[in-house]
Design a protein around this motif. Structure first.
Motif, PDB file in Angstrom:
ATOM      1  N   CYS A   1      14.272   7.383  -4.281  1.00  0.00           N
ATOM      2  CA  CYS A   1      14.821   8.367  -3.336  1.00  0.00           C
ATOM      3  C   CYS A   1      13.816   8.800  -2.270  1.00  0.00           C
ATOM      4  O   CYS A   1      13.709   9.976  -1.929  1.00  0.00           O
ATOM      5  N   MET A   2      13.091   7.835  -1.746  1.00  0.00           N
ATOM      6  CA  MET A   2      12.102   8.102  -0.696  1.00  0.00           C
ATOM      7  C   MET A   2      12.598   7.668   0.678  1.00  0.00           C
ATOM      8  O   MET A   2      12.002   7.981   1.697  1.00  0.00           O
TER       9      MET A   2
ATOM     10  N   LYS B   1       7.742  13.322  -9.626  1.00  0.00           N
ATOM     11  CA  LYS B   1       6.279  13.188  -9.725  1.00  0.00           C
ATOM     12  C   LYS B   1       5.561  14.454  -9.268  1.00  0.00           C
ATOM     13  O   LYS B   1       5.980  15.082  -8.285  1.00  0.00           O
TER      14      LYS B   1
ATOM     15  N   GLN C   1       4.042   3.232 -12.932  1.00  0.00           N
ATOM     16  CA  GLN C   1       4.828   2.773 -11.765  1.00  0.00           C
ATOM     17  C   GLN C   1       3.871   2.089 -10.794  1.00  0.00           C
ATOM     18  O   GLN C   1       2.890   2.690 -10.349  1.00  0.00           O
TER      19      GLN C   1
ATOM     20  N   MET D   1       7.801  -0.246  -7.786  1.00  0.00           N
ATOM     21  CA  MET D   1       8.114   0.373  -6.493  1.00  0.00           C
ATOM     22  C   MET D   1       7.799  -0.636  -5.385  1.00  0.00           C
ATOM     23  O   MET D   1       7.096  -1.612  -5.608  1.00  0.00           O
TER      24      MET D   1
ATOM     25  N   PRO E   1       9.647  -3.015  -4.002  1.00  0.00           N
ATOM     26  CA  PRO E   1       9.974  -4.409  -4.344  1.00  0.00           C
ATOM     27  C   PRO E   1      10.215  -5.295  -3.132  1.00  0.00           C
ATOM     28  O   PRO E   1      10.100  -6.517  -3.227  1.00  0.00           O
ATOM     29  N   LEU E   2      10.550  -4.647  -1.983  1.00  0.00           N
ATOM     30  CA  LEU E   2      10.757  -5.436  -0.753  1.00  0.00           C
ATOM     31  C   LEU E   2       9.622  -5.158   0.233  1.00  0.00           C
ATOM     32  O   LEU E   2       9.801  -5.313   1.440  1.00  0.00           O
ATOM     33  N   LEU E   3       8.495  -4.732  -0.294  1.00  0.00           N
ATOM     34  CA  LEU E   3       7.347  -4.381   0.549  1.00  0.00           C
ATOM     35  C   LEU E   3       7.806  -3.393   1.636  1.00  0.00           C
ATOM     36  O   LEU E   3       7.570  -3.577   2.823  1.00  0.00           O
ATOM     37  N   GLY E   4       8.509  -2.358   1.168  1.00  0.00           N
ATOM     38  CA  GLY E   4       8.993  -1.327   2.091  1.00  0.00           C
ATOM     39  C   GLY E   4      10.076  -1.834   3.042  1.00  0.00           C
ATOM     40  O   GLY E   4      10.309  -1.246   4.090  1.00  0.00           O
ATOM     41  N   GLY E   5      10.742  -2.913   2.712  1.00  0.00           N
ATOM     42  CA  GLY E   5      11.835  -3.439   3.559  1.00  0.00           C
ATOM     43  C   GLY E   5      11.421  -4.701   4.316  1.00  0.00           C
ATOM     44  O   GLY E   5      12.261  -5.423   4.825  1.00  0.00           O
TER      45      GLY E   5
ATOM     46  N   ALA F   1      13.100  -7.932   3.546  1.00  0.00           N
ATOM     47  CA  ALA F   1      14.539  -8.047   3.836  1.00  0.00           C
ATOM     48  C   ALA F   1      14.784  -8.807   5.138  1.00  0.00           C
ATOM     49  O   ALA F   1      15.842  -9.388   5.336  1.00  0.00           O
TER      50      ALA F   1
ATOM     51  N   VAL G   1      16.825 -10.476   0.347  1.00  0.00           N
ATOM     52  CA  VAL G   1      16.652  -9.344  -0.577  1.00  0.00           C
ATOM     53  C   VAL G   1      16.891  -9.820  -2.007  1.00  0.00           C
ATOM     54  O   VAL G   1      16.117  -9.510  -2.921  1.00  0.00           O
TER      55      VAL G   1
ATOM     56  N   MET H   1      17.078   2.617  -1.178  1.00  0.00           N
ATOM     57  CA  MET H   1      18.229   2.174  -0.390  1.00  0.00           C
ATOM     58  C   MET H   1      18.630   3.237   0.625  1.00  0.00           C
ATOM     59  O   MET H   1      18.770   4.399   0.280  1.00  0.00           O
TER      60      MET H   1
ATOM     61  N   GLN I   1      23.673  -1.223   1.293  1.00  0.00           N
ATOM     62  CA  GLN I   1      22.497  -1.693   0.524  1.00  0.00           C
ATOM     63  C   GLN I   1      22.677  -1.390  -0.965  1.00  0.00           C
ATOM     64  O   GLN I   1      22.317  -2.201  -1.818  1.00  0.00           O
TER      65      GLN I   1
ATOM     66  N   TYR J   1       3.106   8.027   3.896  1.00  0.00           N
ATOM     67  CA  TYR J   1       2.162   8.953   3.251  1.00  0.00           C
ATOM     68  C   TYR J   1       1.083   9.426   4.234  1.00  0.00           C
ATOM     69  O   TYR J   1       0.506  10.476   4.073  1.00  0.00           O
TER      70      TYR J   1
HETATM   71  N1  LIG Z   1       4.771   6.609  -6.384  1.00  0.00           N
HETATM   72  C1  LIG Z   1       4.462   6.145  -5.216  1.00  0.00           C
HETATM   73  O1  LIG Z   1       3.313   6.250  -4.790  1.00  0.00           O
HETATM   74  C2  LIG Z   1       5.567   5.455  -4.446  1.00  0.00           C
HETATM   75  C3  LIG Z   1       5.292   4.781  -3.275  1.00  0.00           C
HETATM   76  C4  LIG Z   1       6.299   4.108  -2.676  1.00  0.00           C
HETATM   77  C5  LIG Z   1       7.572   4.128  -3.261  1.00  0.00           C
HETATM   78  N2  LIG Z   1       7.828   4.795  -4.387  1.00  0.00           N
HETATM   79  C6  LIG Z   1       9.177   4.834  -5.019  1.00  0.00           C
HETATM   80  O2  LIG Z   1       9.667   3.505  -5.146  1.00  0.00           O
HETATM   81  C7  LIG Z   1      10.909   3.392  -4.461  1.00  0.00           C
HETATM   82  C8  LIG Z   1      11.080   1.986  -3.948  1.00  0.00           C
HETATM   83  O3  LIG Z   1      10.098   1.705  -2.960  1.00  0.00           O
HETATM   84  P1  LIG Z   1      10.572   1.402  -1.482  1.00  0.00           P
HETATM   85  O4  LIG Z   1      11.497   2.470  -1.023  1.00  0.00           O
HETATM   86  O5  LIG Z   1       9.357   1.136  -0.687  1.00  0.00           O
HETATM   87  O6  LIG Z   1      11.451   0.061  -1.739  1.00  0.00           O
HETATM   88  P2  LIG Z   1      11.630  -1.286  -0.937  1.00  0.00           P
HETATM   89  O7  LIG Z   1      12.821  -1.897  -1.592  1.00  0.00           O
HETATM   90  O8  LIG Z   1      10.378  -2.084  -0.883  1.00  0.00           O
HETATM   91  O9  LIG Z   1      11.994  -0.868   0.552  1.00  0.00           O
HETATM   92  C9  LIG Z   1      13.123  -0.114   0.826  1.00  0.00           C
HETATM   93  C10 LIG Z   1      13.719  -0.568   2.134  1.00  0.00           C
HETATM   94  O10 LIG Z   1      14.188  -1.900   2.003  1.00  0.00           O
HETATM   95  C11 LIG Z   1      15.338  -2.087   2.781  1.00  0.00           C
HETATM   96  N3  LIG Z   1      16.442  -2.551   1.912  1.00  0.00           N
HETATM   97  C12 LIG Z   1      16.748  -2.194   0.640  1.00  0.00           C
HETATM   98  N4  LIG Z   1      17.839  -2.872   0.212  1.00  0.00           N
HETATM   99  C13 LIG Z   1      18.237  -3.654   1.229  1.00  0.00           C
HETATM  100  C14 LIG Z   1      19.306  -4.584   1.409  1.00  0.00           C
HETATM  101  N5  LIG Z   1      20.198  -4.837   0.451  1.00  0.00           N
HETATM  102  N6  LIG Z   1      19.410  -5.215   2.615  1.00  0.00           N
HETATM  103  C15 LIG Z   1      18.519  -4.976   3.600  1.00  0.00           C
HETATM  104  N7  LIG Z   1      17.497  -4.123   3.492  1.00  0.00           N
HETATM  105  C16 LIG Z   1      17.350  -3.466   2.311  1.00  0.00           C
HETATM  106  C17 LIG Z   1      15.662  -0.750   3.439  1.00  0.00           C
HETATM  107  O11 LIG Z   1      15.065  -0.759   4.727  1.00  0.00           O
HETATM  108  P3  LIG Z   1      15.768   0.010   5.978  1.00  0.00           P
HETATM  109  O12 LIG Z   1      15.850   1.436   5.560  1.00  0.00           O
HETATM  110  O13 LIG Z   1      14.808  -0.250   7.086  1.00  0.00           O
HETATM  111  O14 LIG Z   1      17.116  -0.630   6.139  1.00  0.00           O
HETATM  112  C18 LIG Z   1      14.951   0.236   2.538  1.00  0.00           C
HETATM  113  O15 LIG Z   1      14.607   1.432   3.184  1.00  0.00           O
HETATM  114  C19 LIG Z   1      10.841   4.489  -3.385  1.00  0.00           C
HETATM  115  O16 LIG Z   1      12.088   4.809  -2.834  1.00  0.00           O
HETATM  116  C20 LIG Z   1      10.221   5.604  -4.175  1.00  0.00           C
HETATM  117  O17 LIG Z   1      11.187   6.196  -5.035  1.00  0.00           O
HETATM  118  C21 LIG Z   1       6.836   5.446  -4.995  1.00  0.00           C
END
Ligand SMILES: NC(=O)c1ccc[n+]([C@@H]2O[C@H](COP(=O)([O-])OP(=O)(O)OC[C@H]3O[C@@H](n4cnc5c(N)ncnc54)[C@H](OP(=O)(O)O)[C@@H]3O)[C@@H](O)[C@H]2O)c1
Length: 385
Positions: free
Chosen positions: A20-21, A87, A177, A207, A209-213, A216, A236, A256, A261, A305
Motif C-alpha cells: 500500500c505504498m 511498520k 521483507q 517488496m 517485485p517489478l523494481l518499482g514498476g 512492467a 509483469v 498496485m 493492475q 523515500y
Molecule cells: N519496507 C520497505 O522499505 C519498502 C520499500 C518499498 C516497498 N515496500 C512495500 O512493498 C510493496 C511493493 O513494492 P513496490 O510498490 O515497489 O512494487 P512493484 O511491483 O515493484 O512496483 C509497483 C508498480 O508497478 C506497476 N505495476 C504493478 N502491477 C502492474 C501491472 N499489472 N501492469 C503494469 N504495471 C504494474 C505500477 O506502476 P505505475 O503506478 O507506474 O502504473 C506500480 O505502482 C510496496 O507497495 C510497499 O508496501 C516496502
C-alpha cells in the motif's frame, strides 16, 4: 488464489500480497497524501474478495494516509480476513516510549486492536544498535504477550552481509521483507539473503517485485525477447512468475495503483506455482537480465523515500527522465520534457548538495552525483563544481 506458507508462523498466505505504498491518488502524483479513497477501497476489497490475505503498509506511506485509508477499507468484516502488516518508522524513534507511541497511533489509524505482523521499517546498522540499546526485543515480546501484534520482523535494503547479521541477532524473527526481483539477484539481500532466511524458517516477503514498476515497461529489445518466448505472457507476469517459482518466497507484495493492475496480478497469482517455470523460460529471463545490466541506468525504484527535498528537487522524476532517455534512446524527447514541461524549480540543477536525500535512500544511490549527470544530459545549463 494460490496460498503458500508464511515461514514458522505456518499461516496460509496468498501468493500475492497488497503493498500500500503506491495507491491511486487524486492529484496523480505517485505516493502523495491525496489518496483516491473510493478507488483504493474498491481495489482492496476486490483483492480480499478474490483471496488476497496479506496487506502491507507503513507509518510513512502516502504521508501517513495509507494506514488511515486501509483502516476504513477493512471495516464491515474485512479486517479478520487478512494478515495486516505495518511498520514502525524506526528512524523517528528517540526513546523507548516511542515504541508504544507509534504502535498505538498506528493501531488507531488502522482501526484495529492488533496487527498480525509488525516490522521494523528499513532496518540499518546504525538504527539497529540504537534499537538494541532501547530494548526493542523485550518490548516486542511484551507487546506480543499483550496481544498487540502476533509476529515480528523487519524490512531491509542492506547488503547480504548486514542482512545476515540482523537475521542472526535474534531467534524470534518471523518475517524478513526484502527487495527482490529478476534484476536484483545480487543487489541488497539478494538470492543469498532469500535462501539464508528461508533456511532458518523465517518467512521472506518480497517488496519491489517489478523494481518499482520498471519491469512492467521494458526496453523494446527485452519486450521482444519476452514476446518471442511467449506472446501470451505480459512482462509483469514474467517478473512475478519468476518470484513465485522460488520455494523460499512466501508472498510477493505488489504496489498496485489501479483496479486493472489488481485484476491482472490476481490472475497471475492464480496460475502461479513453485518450480513451475521450464528451463527455456528461465533462460529467457537470464537473457533479459543480461540485456538490462548492460544498460546501466540509475538504480532508482521511485520509492520516494528521498523526498521531500528541502529545495523542491523532484528526485525520482529527474531519474525517471534520465533513465528513460538512455534506456529507450529518447534523449531529445526527454530534453524537451525536462526543459519545457517539467517545472524548473524541480530540476536537478536546483540541488544544493545538502545530501539529506542520500541518508534516506534505501538503494544507497549517490544522488547528488547522479543529479549532476541528469542536468548534464537534459539541462540547458552546465553545472560546475
Ligand atoms: N519496507 C520497505 O522499505 C519498502 C520499500 C518499498 C516497498 N515496500 C512495500 O512493498 C510493496 C511493493 O513494492 P513496490 O510498490 O515497489 O512494487 P512493484 O511491483 O515493484 O512496483 C509497483 C508498480 O508497478 C506497476 N505495476 C504493478 N502491477 C502492474 C501491472 N499489472 N501492469 C503494469 N504495471 C504494474 C505500477 O506502476 P505505475 O503506478 O507506474 O502504473 C506500480 O505502482 C510496496 O507497495 C510497499 O508496501 C516496502
Amino acid at each position: 488464489m494460490k496460498y503458500r506458507i508464511l515461514g514458522s508462523t505456518k499461516e496460509k498466505v496468498s501468493a500475492l500480497g497488497f503493498g500500500c505504498m503506491r495507491l491511486p491518488t487524486i492529484d496523480h502524483k505517485p505516493s502523495s497524501g491525496e489518496i483516491d479513497e473510493a478507488e483504493t477501497i474498491r481495489m482492496l476489497q476486490y483483492a480480499i474478495d478474490n483471496g488476497v490475505n496479506y496487506i502491507d503498509s507503513a507509518y510513512t506511506y502516502h504521508n501517513g494516509r495509507s494506514e488511515e485509508v486501509i483502516g476504513r477499507a477493512l471495516q464491515d468484516g474485512y479486517r479478520k480476513k487478512v494478515l495486516l502488516t505495518t511498520k514502525m518508522p524506526i528512524w523517528l524513534v528517540e526513546k523507548s516510549n516511542d515504541f508504544d507511541r507509534f504502535l498505538h497511533e498506528q493501531l488507531s489509524r488502522l482501526k484495529t486492536d492488533y496487527l498480525d505482523v509488525y516490522l521494523l521499517h528499513n532496518l540499518k546498522k546504525k538504527t539497529f544498535h540504537q534499537l538494541l540499546n532501547l530494548g526493542i526485543f523485550s518490548w516486542a515480546e511484551k507487546a506480543i504477550d499483550k496481544g498487540l501484534f502476533r509476529y515480528f520482523g523487519f524490512s531491509c535494503h542492506e547488503p547480504f552481509s548486514v542482512f545476515k547479521v540482523f537475521i542472526d541477532s535474534y531467534d524470534r524473527w518471523s518475517i524478513a521483507q526484502i527487495q527482490y526481483n529478476y534484476m536484483n539477484e545480487d543487489v541488497q539481500a539478494g538470492t543469498k539473503g532469500l535462501k539464508y532466511a528461508a533456511k532458518k524458517d523465517i518467512a521472506v516477503v518480497i517488496m519491489e517485485p517489478l523494481l518499482g514498476g520498471t519491469l512492467a515497461n521494458p526496453h523494446p529489445e527485452i519486450l521482444s525477447l519476452l514476446n518471442q518466448a511467449n506472446p501470451q505472457r505480459s512482462p509483469v507476469d514474467w517478473a512475478l512468475q519468476w518470484l513465485w517459482n522460488k520455494p523460499e518466497v512466501s508472498t510477493v507484495l505488489s504496489g498496485m495503483s489501479s483496479f486493472t493492475q489488481v485484476q491482472q496480478n490476481i490472475n497471475s497469482a492464480n496460475h502461479s506455482d513453485v518450480n513451475s517455470l521450464r528451463s527455456e523460460e528461465l533462460d529467457t529471463i537470464s537473457r533479459a537480465q543480461s540485456r538490462y545490466s548492460s544498460m546501466n541506468p540509475v538504480p532508482c525504484t521511485k520509492c520516494g523515500y528521498c523526498m521531500p527535498c528541502p529545495n523542491q528537487v523532484d528526485i525520482p522524476r529527474n531519474f525517471e527522465l534520465f533513465n528513460t532517455a538512455l534506456v529507450f534512446n529518447q534523449v531529445n524527447l526527454n530534453k524537451n520534457i525536462y526543459q519545457n514541461i517539467f517545472p524548473e524549480e524541480m530540476h536537478a540543477a536546483s540541488c544544493i548538495q545538502c545530501g539529506i536525500c542520500e541518508e534516506k535512500c534505501p538503494q544507497n544511490i549517490p544522488i547528488r552525483e547522479w543529479l549532476r549527470k541528469v542536468e548534464e544530459l537534459l539541462g540547458k545549463k552546465e553545472i560546475k563544481d
